[in-house]
Write an enzyme that holds these catalytic residues in place. Sequence first.
Site, mmCIF file in Angstrom:
data_model
loop_
_atom_site.group_PDB
_atom_site.id
_atom_site.type_symbol
_atom_site.label_atom_id
_atom_site.label_comp_id
_atom_site.label_asym_id
_atom_site.label_seq_id
_atom_site.Cartn_x
_atom_site.Cartn_y
_atom_site.Cartn_z
ATOM 1 C CG HIS A 265 -2.181 39.848 2.526
ATOM 2 N ND1 HIS A 265 -1.034 40.001 3.405
ATOM 3 C CD2 HIS A 265 -1.964 38.651 1.887
ATOM 4 C CE1 HIS A 265 -0.422 39.026 3.417
ATOM 5 N NE2 HIS A 265 -1.168 37.786 2.654
ATOM 6 C CG HIS A 302 -5.883 30.305 2.055
ATOM 7 N ND1 HIS A 302 -4.748 29.853 1.474
ATOM 8 C CD2 HIS A 302 -6.756 30.301 1.077
ATOM 9 C CE1 HIS A 302 -4.956 29.516 0.405
ATOM 10 N NE2 HIS A 302 -6.058 29.737 0.346
HETATM 11 FE FE LIG Z 1 -2.622 29.459 2.614
#
Ligand SMILES: [Fe+2]
Length: 387
Positions: A265, A302
């Site tokens: 990714h 994240h």
């Molecule tokens: Fe993000």
Amino acid sequence: MAYYYRLGNIPPKRHTQFRQPDGSLYKEELVSSKGFSGIYSNLYHIHNPNNVLKIGQPTPYSWEPAKDHGLKQTHLKTAGVATTGKDYLSARKMLMMNNDCMMGICTPEQRKMDFYFKNADGDELIYVHDGEGVMYSQFGKLEVRQGDYIVIPRTTIYRFEFKEEGPLRLLIIESHGPIETVKRYRNEVGQLLEHSPYCERDIRPPGALVTEAEKGEYLVQIKKGGMLHPYTYGHSPLDIVGWDGFLYPYALSIHDFEPITGRIHQPPPVHQTFQAWGFVICSFVPRLFDYHPLAIPAPYNHSNIDSDEVLYYAEGEFMSRKGIDRGSFTIHMGGLPHGPHPGTVEKSIGAKETHELAVMLDTFRPLFVTTQGLEFVDPAYPMSWSE
Ligand SMILES: [Fe+2]
């Protein structure tokens, strides 16, 4: 800032006599940034650019942050909105803001503007989500269509004429600082490098100059200090016979952005398209997914400790999100982790490609939903990761 460009007739040397057929001088105007240290262009007018007939009463044209919205992952649903106002200015609805930028939508009922607009507060980046038309400015005629980013340096006088048929939907970003190509993709003289996802051939400056010599009354709505100042001039603002320089509006199609992919990714910086003060703009375009044998195409969770991330969903399936429509905005705020919705990670494994199209705005200072943006809030979104 793109590259040196010129249109029309200009004298061989700047700041020298350049005469009209009747013997009078053309009126030179230097449009410069950062005082005299930034990019600039020189324009040659038939009439005096200061020839004002009337200055009307200023009216407020600003938005307020909804500071009580709180810390929560936010989804603004704007897909159902048919129009956002009557004309280009009343239809500009800013939904998010901070001191560096504002972001919103614009779907005016009136497709052809009968006045000019000049934003003296900031540069503009307009993404044409739906629609096709022409932007007329002092720098010439720029054909625009679905998928275009239009970069408009502050104080450009312009008006749009969009086609009457088909949907019209604009995403508008106003920036306090200049909107520029990405510095790490430029060499020491500003040329876009080999590894840049787009190059000069993809950047479309105005194609033809429009020179209107006639006198008359021409309204220019000037935005400055969060107010609209109606200025009436005694001639068309499009009275330019020639110009040259680095400062001008241009278009770059999101469809000309060449994605950078990898075995695993790739982080959002590979999608970066523009830079500005306090934020970046990225383009998520159709691309092949990661090709490591154990790759997970869906993004990981994240925690962005110092930025707020906005995604505007333009086209396609968004495999890491549920309940997102075309025209949705998600705002993932710094201070909270965000990531794929439950079930979407396993489901993404083995996927070969994506047809998604999205525009991302990441701010480095807190971004606030405006009071006007609150009406689009999806109340279920903050809890949508719950299993
Ligand atoms: Fe993000």
